[in-house]
Motif scaffolding. Structure first.
Motif, short mmCIF file in Angstrom:
data_model
loop_
_atom_site.label_atom_id
_atom_site.label_comp_id
_atom_site.label_asym_id
_atom_site.label_seq_id
_atom_site.Cartn_x
_atom_site.Cartn_y
_atom_site.Cartn_z
N PHE A 1 0.83 -1.20 0.00
CA PHE A 1 0.00 0.00 0.00
C PHE A 1 0.87 1.26 0.00
N LEU A 2 1.89 1.28 0.86
CA LEU A 2 2.76 2.45 0.97
C LEU A 2 3.49 2.73 -0.33
N LEU A 3 4.12 1.71 -0.90
CA LEU A 3 4.98 1.92 -2.06
C LEU A 3 4.19 2.09 -3.36
N ARG A 4 2.98 1.56 -3.42
CA ARG A 4 2.23 1.59 -4.68
C ARG A 4 1.09 2.60 -4.70
N LEU A 5 0.56 2.95 -3.53
CA LEU A 5 -0.69 3.71 -3.52
C LEU A 5 -0.61 5.04 -2.77
N THR A 6 0.58 5.45 -2.36
CA THR A 6 0.71 6.72 -1.64
C THR A 6 1.75 7.62 -2.31
N THR A 7 1.65 8.90 -2.05
CA THR A 7 2.61 9.86 -2.59
C THR A 7 4.00 9.59 -2.03
N LEU A 8 4.07 9.29 -0.74
CA LEU A 8 5.37 8.97 -0.13
C LEU A 8 6.00 7.76 -0.81
N GLY A 9 5.19 6.76 -1.09
CA GLY A 9 5.70 5.58 -1.77
C GLY A 9 6.20 5.91 -3.16
#
Length: 261
Positions: free
Chosen positions: A158-166
């Motif tokens: 979720f973090l790496l694929r679906l967020t701006t930070l990711g």
């Protein structure tokens, strides 16, 4: 054969969490941190101190160690040492991390507990209790380790694929120079990844100690096995690292059973 599956999944799960931290920090900073085992061992000893000496509840001690102390340790090591070594080649960071791998456990042992701990407390008070699952006995500590690996895998996806930070982290993974031109600060992203990677190291140490034992030798094995899984993933792929770690855990458990049987 089935009797070896649960222990293999448990060890593989811990290796997977640990290996993901190695990949995150290496991909954004270019530093292969061999002190990860020392960091995990140190956080596990602090957790032991909070649980046994202070009498703190497991979930509270877990939150303090994983969400507080671990990220601060990662950030301190990044700013205090490893950031200065970026661009100096492979050898200086390796030497520094090997020194920390020796020094951190010794310091933690001196500060928080004397001697070797063979039975370390887990997150739950009934961590050694056995539950039946598909005809196999599984302890609560083992369930937590497997559940943590699944949760971390989903959270990282979720973090790496679906967020701006990711998106920014992956941009630094791919090309630091291009990412900087696009507005992503490689230094800031490296700080984030070191904090997150240290949290994963601390979590893996806390999960591993009650399953095996709180021993520096066990954590050396943790580093070697997790590094092997990370290398299969090219030190850039978290999914491949997870899959390789689970496979290695199962294989080591089966081989250990065959050799002792």
């Amino acid at each position: 054969m089935g009797v070896y599956i649960v222990p293999g999944l448990v060890i593989g799960s811990v290796w997977a969490i640990f290996g993901a931290g190695l990949v995150l920090t290496y991909s954004t900073s270019g530093v292969l941190n061999l002190a990860y085992g020392g960091m995990a061992f140190s956080i596990a000893e602090i957790f032991y101190y909070l649980r046994v000496s202070v009498g703190m509840e497991g979930w509270i001690a877990l939150a303090i160690c994983v969400l507080g102390i671990s990220p601060l340790l990662g950030i301190a090591l990044w700013f205090g040492m490893f950031r200065r070594l970026v661009g100096t080649g492979l050898v200086p960071p390796l030497i520094a991390s090997i020194g920390l791998a020796i020094g951190l456990p010794a310091l933690a042992t001196t500060l928080f507990q004397p001697g070797q701990v063979f039975i370390a407390p887990g997150i739950a008070n009934n961590g050694a209790a056995i539950k039946r699952f598909i005809g196999m006995g599984v302890t609560v500590n083992q369930i937590y380790a497997i559940a943590a690996a699944v949760t971390i895998a989903l959270a990282l996806f979720f973090l790496l694929r679906l967020t701006t930070l990711g998106l920014l982290l992956r941009a630094v993974f791919d090309n630091r120079a291009v990412a900087a031109l696009a507005g992503a600060s490689p230094g800031r992203m490296s700080t984030v990844s070191w904090a997150l990677g240290a949290a994963l190291a601390g979590l893996s140490g806390i999960l591993l100690a009650p399953v095996l034992q709180l021993s520096s030798g066990v954590f050396i094995e943790l580093t070697v096995a997790s590094l092997a899984a990370a290398l299969v993933g090219g030190l850039v792929s978290v999914p491949l690292t997870f899959a390789s770690a689970i496979g290695l855990g199962l294989l080591s458990s089966i081989l250990a059973g065959v050799n002792t049987g």
